[in-house]
Design an enzyme around this catalytic site. Structure first.
Site, short mmCIF file in Angstrom:
data_model
loop_
_atom_site.label_atom_id
_atom_site.label_comp_id
_atom_site.label_asym_id
_atom_site.label_seq_id
_atom_site.Cartn_x
_atom_site.Cartn_y
_atom_site.Cartn_z
N ASP A 187 21.22 111.21 6.85
CA ASP A 187 21.14 112.57 6.30
C ASP A 187 21.52 112.55 4.81
OD1 ASP A 187 20.79 115.31 6.35
OD2 ASP A 187 21.94 115.58 8.19
N ARG A 196 12.18 113.42 6.86
CA ARG A 196 12.12 114.87 6.97
C ARG A 196 11.67 115.47 5.64
NH1 ARG A 196 15.99 117.36 9.98
NH2 ARG A 196 15.24 119.19 8.87
N ASP A 209 15.54 122.35 8.76
CA ASP A 209 15.88 122.09 10.17
C ASP A 209 15.16 123.05 11.10
OD1 ASP A 209 17.68 120.35 9.12
OD2 ASP A 209 19.46 121.30 9.98
C1 GLA Z 1 21.23 118.35 8.78
C2 GLA Z 1 20.04 117.69 9.47
C3 GLA Z 1 20.04 118.06 10.95
C4 GLA Z 1 21.34 117.63 11.59
C5 GLA Z 1 22.51 118.25 10.86
C6 GLA Z 1 23.84 117.70 11.33
O1 GLA Z 1 21.12 119.74 8.74
O2 GLA Z 1 18.84 118.08 8.87
O3 GLA Z 1 18.94 117.45 11.60
O4 GLA Z 1 21.43 116.22 11.59
O5 GLA Z 1 22.43 118.01 9.45
O6 GLA Z 1 24.92 118.23 10.66
#
Ligand code: GLA
Length: 418
Positions: A159, A216, A220
């Protein structure tokens, strides 16, 4: 492969940390189970032992992945997400899990998951902290990559909270280099372009697709149809940038499947499954496999739809039509005949009038122009439609916020051209 990998390491040690992902992994979009969307950062194992982030949760999900047929359908990964770590590193500087929630330690959990024939994934963050505030990998990249390899990790989601997006062009490849250097093949999932796009930087997608197995690009996913459609719109609106990046070994990742949770109706769940399949997206479920209702499980286990997603050509589908709430997406798949392909077609109905919309799917206009025609089949209902010639059209009824997914398999008349 081994030799290529060695050469790659040698070159990368000369050329800083660039461009050498050659782990031979993710030749089709990764499939598995991730904790985050459904279980979040629930660390309260005293009051909520069944749902908290703990070794028990991952062991139970691993068991169910196998016993309920998900692994057989291709979902072969179980991955930790945020909140598995202790708040501090150990006295040796190494990462360690929360001792109360992971009392057996990570190697034991990895063993458990491997012994069921599954892959084991882990979560970390390029910055000082993970998004939920646990230790990140910054300043410890080599040690952390080595720790993951020792722990027999197969998949790393990295991340990007608490870090500078402008440093990611250096940082993500650097960690990828350290992962490669361990000699253990680990799939590398990056959030690199997303954090850069948020700060209006233009991602270096060439570097990203050479460094990461998946990445990504967008926000989210949340447990709602609105979130699913926002992602679909992002992928459609940016398809000319995104489609060329995808292929065997490297995939755009629109985030987890939320099928079987609280926010999607049955039709919307089918829609997410078909759209993720046609977009050649990783199929990473995040759902409680202990309580999922049978009709949602059946959607996740639709092997004909999974086969479109996993098609060896690895081409990401394209939105070819969008008008008055109706979209048509197409994706070339095998088998081929000469230069012509078979096709998967999704008709997505974004309309909310309470009756199905009748949509005409004209083959030639969509690029399905093989004169010998196609065997057409609907993949949600597993129903053959019959042989359709390019100048014919398929009429479909598409439910509100639902989909019809067709596979048009090219008819090969002998002698087959090579
Ligand atoms: C970010 C990521 C999510 C998840 C959260 C965890 O928002 O994009 O997919 O892993 O962190 O804190």
């Amino acid at each position: 492969m081994e030799i290529l990998f060695q050469i790659c390491l040698v070159i990368s040690s000369f050329l800083s940390f660039s461009h050498c992902l050659d782990n031979g992994l993710a030749l089709s979009p990764p499939m598995g189970w991730l904790a985050w969307q459904r279980f979040r950062c629930n660390t309260d194992c005293v009051n909520d032992p069944k749902h908290c982030i703990s070794e028990r949760l991952f062991m139970e999900m691993a068991d169910l992945l196998v016993s309920e047929g998900y692994a057989k359908a291709g979902y072969n990964l179980i991955s930790l997400d945020d909140c598995w770590l202790d708040k501090e590193r150990g006295s040796d500087g190494r990462l360690k899990p929360d001792p109360f929630r992971f009392p057996s330690g990570i190697p034991a959990l990895a063993d458990y998951i491997h012994s069921r024939g599954l892959r084991f994934g882990i979560y970390e963050d390029y910055g000082n902290y993970t998004c939920a505030g646990y230790p990140g990998i910054l300043n410890n990249m080599k040690l952390d990559a080595e720790t993951f390899a020792e722990w027999q990790v197969d998949y790393v989601k990295l991340d990007g909270c608490y870090s500078f997006p402008s440093q990611m062009d250096k940082g993500y490849p650097e960690f990828g280099y350290f992962l490669n250097r361990t000699g253990r093949s680990m799939m590398y999932s990056c959030s690199w372009p997303f954090y850069q796009l948020v700060t209006k930087m233009e991602p270096d997608y060439e570097a990203i697709s050479k460094t990461c197995n998946l990445w990504r690009n967008f926000e989210d996913i949340q447990d709602s149809w609105q979130s699913v459609t926002a992602i679909i719109d992002y992928y459609g609106d940016n398809q000319d940038t995104l489609i060329p990046l995808a292929g065997p070994g490297h995939w755009n990742d629109p985030d987890m499947l939320i099928i079987g949770n609280f926010g999607l109706s049955y039709e919307q769940s089918r829609a997410q499954m078909c759209m993720w399949a046609i977009m050649a997206s990783p199929l990473l479920m995040s759902v409680d496999l202990r309580t999922i209702r049978p009709e949602f499980k059946a959607i996740l286990l639709n092997t004909e739809i999974i086969a479109v997603n996993q098609d060896p050509l690895g081409v990401q589908g394209r939105r070819v039509y969008k008008k008055q709430g109706i979209e048509i997406w197409t994706k070339p798949v095998l088998p081929k005949s000469g230069k012509k392909y078979s096709w998967a077609v999704v008709v997505l109905n974004r309309r909310v009038d309470g009756t199905p919309s009748q949509v005409t799917v004209p083959l030639r206009e969509l690029g399905l122009d093989s004169e010998d025609g196609y065997h057409a089949r609907e993949l949600n209902e597993h129903k053959d439609i019959g042989i359709i010639l390019p100048d014919q059209a398929i009429q479909v009824d598409v439910n509100p916020s639902g989909v019809v997914m067709l596979k048009c398999t090219i008819i090969r008349v002998p002698p087959f051209s090579p």
